[in-house]
Design a protein around this motif. Structure first.
Motif, PDB file in Angstrom:
ATOM      1  N   ASN A   1     -17.830 -46.308 -28.558  1.00 43.82           N
ATOM      2  CA  ASN A   1     -16.723 -45.887 -27.700  1.00 43.82           C
ATOM      3  C   ASN A   1     -15.383 -46.402 -28.227  1.00 43.82           C
ATOM      4  O   ASN A   1     -14.811 -47.348 -27.694  1.00 43.82           O
ATOM      5  N   TYR A   2     -14.939 -45.773 -29.291  1.00 43.48           N
ATOM      6  CA  TYR A   2     -13.664 -46.179 -29.877  1.00 43.48           C
ATOM      7  C   TYR A   2     -12.748 -44.977 -30.056  1.00 43.48           C
ATOM      8  O   TYR A   2     -13.185 -43.829 -30.001  1.00 43.48           O
TER       9      TYR A   2
ATOM     10  N   LEU B   1      -8.709 -38.639 -31.095  1.00 48.55           N
ATOM     11  CA  LEU B   1     -10.124 -38.365 -30.871  1.00 48.55           C
ATOM     12  C   LEU B   1     -10.777 -39.599 -30.267  1.00 48.55           C
ATOM     13  O   LEU B   1     -10.424 -40.726 -30.619  1.00 48.55           O
ATOM     14  N   LEU B   2     -11.727 -39.392 -29.372  1.00 47.56           N
ATOM     15  CA  LEU B   2     -12.555 -40.496 -28.891  1.00 47.56           C
ATOM     16  C   LEU B   2     -13.956 -40.283 -29.442  1.00 47.56           C
ATOM     17  O   LEU B   2     -14.434 -39.148 -29.514  1.00 47.56           O
TER      18      LEU B   2
ATOM     19  N   ALA C   1      -8.419 -45.311 -20.980  1.00 49.37           N
ATOM     20  CA  ALA C   1      -9.421 -45.290 -19.905  1.00 49.37           C
ATOM     21  C   ALA C   1      -9.452 -43.914 -19.253  1.00 49.37           C
ATOM     22  O   ALA C   1      -9.872 -43.760 -18.120  1.00 49.37           O
ATOM     23  N   SER C   2      -8.980 -42.909 -19.999  1.00 47.77           N
ATOM     24  CA  SER C   2      -8.909 -41.579 -19.396  1.00 47.77           C
ATOM     25  C   SER C   2     -10.072 -40.715 -19.870  1.00 47.77           C
ATOM     26  O   SER C   2     -10.649 -40.981 -20.928  1.00 47.77           O
ATOM     27  N   PRO C   3     -10.425 -39.692 -19.127  1.00 50.84           N
ATOM     28  CA  PRO C   3     -11.525 -38.822 -19.518  1.00 50.84           C
ATOM     29  C   PRO C   3     -11.244 -38.216 -20.889  1.00 50.84           C
ATOM     30  O   PRO C   3     -10.080 -38.071 -21.254  1.00 50.84           O
TER      31      PRO C   3
ATOM     32  N   LEU D   1     -13.769 -40.165 -21.913  1.00 55.97           N
ATOM     33  CA  LEU D   1     -14.531 -41.366 -22.234  1.00 55.97           C
ATOM     34  C   LEU D   1     -13.667 -42.573 -21.902  1.00 55.97           C
ATOM     35  O   LEU D   1     -12.539 -42.666 -22.360  1.00 55.97           O
ATOM     36  N   ASP D   2     -14.186 -43.475 -21.110  1.00 52.54           N
ATOM     37  CA  ASP D   2     -13.456 -44.707 -20.808  1.00 52.54           C
ATOM     38  C   ASP D   2     -13.829 -45.738 -21.870  1.00 52.54           C
ATOM     39  O   ASP D   2     -14.861 -46.387 -21.775  1.00 52.54           O
ATOM     40  N   ILE D   3     -12.991 -45.856 -22.913  1.00 57.19           N
ATOM     41  CA  ILE D   3     -13.376 -46.764 -24.004  1.00 57.19           C
ATOM     42  C   ILE D   3     -12.994 -48.211 -23.713  1.00 57.19           C
ATOM     43  O   ILE D   3     -13.424 -49.122 -24.393  1.00 57.19           O
ATOM     44  N   ALA D   4     -12.161 -48.433 -22.693  1.00 53.45           N
ATOM     45  CA  ALA D   4     -11.761 -49.808 -22.378  1.00 53.45           C
ATOM     46  C   ALA D   4     -12.867 -50.546 -21.640  1.00 53.45           C
ATOM     47  O   ALA D   4     -12.974 -51.769 -21.744  1.00 53.45           O
ATOM     48  N   GLY D   5     -13.699 -49.807 -20.906  1.00 49.51           N
ATOM     49  CA  GLY D   5     -14.779 -50.442 -20.153  1.00 49.51           C
ATOM     50  C   GLY D   5     -14.233 -51.534 -19.249  1.00 49.51           C
ATOM     51  O   GLY D   5     -13.257 -51.321 -18.531  1.00 49.51           O
TER      52      GLY D   5
END
Ligand code: CA
Ligand code: CA
Ligand code: CA
Length: 273
Positions: free
Chosen positions: A118-119, A133-134, A185-187, A189-193
């Motif tokens: 998740n980066y 890109l996520l 943290a937006s759709p 994918l929330d990469i910040a968790g």
């Protein structure tokens, strides 16, 4: 036995982390004007990092066309400033999410919690075109990418020379990017968790910075100079284990720092007999 393995793994990752570069990303209380120029006092006050050849883990090989990067943060944004020496600045991709990595480009990879999954990948070319890109994990591990991720980032490029003119000799291109914390943290994918956005002073994230400089001769590419802040050992930027370490720090404002300097100087005056 299980405990022993865990211990060995912990030791191995601690040893691995030791040879990763560490950067303190200072908080700025002065505004950063995203115009591609690094003339703000805030940029002048922080240390630059020099990118090295991505392929050599020793990290002591530099390309002829040097690249420098700096980072800052405030409550709203994570800021980047780049300066890339380049006698021939060129680019053709002019629309967001085009395949910028095929041409000349600066790239940022961000893995807030450092778990290698998740980066975010953010790229910028000399035309000020963005590719963002996520990823769920690296492509090599069947990762899935979300190009629909288009955070409200700010970016600007400044070219010292002429873009897309191979007939003259350019000097460099520089760029600024302001990436809003909320975008991490937006759709989809929330990469910040669980990571704090904005980060708290002392938080450590994993991040890497790359550049593709593509040397052309007579209109065709003759050499590829791939560089990185934290080299990964090959020309593959999707190696989160090798992302560098960024620690977020608070600091005094320039005004406060200056007054402190005056106080300190005053305090150091020899006592009058
Ligand atoms: Ca600026
Ligand atoms: Ca170039
Ligand atoms: Ca995108």
């Amino acid at each position: 036995m299980k405990l022993k393995w865990l211990l060995l793994l912990a030791l191995a990752s601690a040893a691995g982390a030791q040879d990763l570069p560490l950067y303190t990303c200072w908080k700025t209380t002065q505004p950063v004007i995203v115009d591609g120029k690094g003339d703000e006092a805030a940029w002048q006050e922080v240390d630059p990092v020099d990118l090295v050849d991505v392929s050599f883990l020793s990290g002591d090989r530099y390309h002829t066309r040097r690249t420098e990067a700096r980072m800052l943060w405030d409550e709203q944004y994570l800021y980047f400033y780049f300066s890339a020496a380049d006698p021939d600045v060129w680019s053709t991709y002019g629309q967001r999410d085009m395949q910028l990595y095929e041409e000349e480009v600066l790239e940022i990879f961000i893995d807030p919690d450092g778990d290698g999954q998740n980066y975010a990948e953010v790229e910028l070319n000399p035309l000020n075109t963005v590719f963002d890109l996520l990823l769920t994990k690296p492509w090599s591990r069947s990762g899935k990418g979300y190009g629909t991720w288009n955070p409200a980032l700010l970016s600007a490029v400044q070219i010292t020379g002429t873009l897309n003119n191979a007939a003259d000799v350019d000097q460099s291109w520089s760029a600024e990017i302001a990436l809003p914390w909320a975008g991490l943290a937006s759709p989809p994918l929330d990469i910040a968790g669980p990571r704090s956005l904005p980060p708290q002073a002392g938080d450590e994230w994993r991040l890497n910075i790359y550049r593709f400089e593509r040397v052309r001769q007579n209109g065709t590419q003759s050499e590829e100079q791939a560089s990185a802040w934290s080299p990964v050992g090959k020309v593959d930027f999707h190696v989160p284990e090798r992302f560098g370490r960024v620690v977020f720090g608070n600091r005094l404002t320039a005004v406060e720092a200056q007054s402190w300097g005056l106080v300190k100087v005053a305090g150091e005056k020899p006592a009058t007999p």
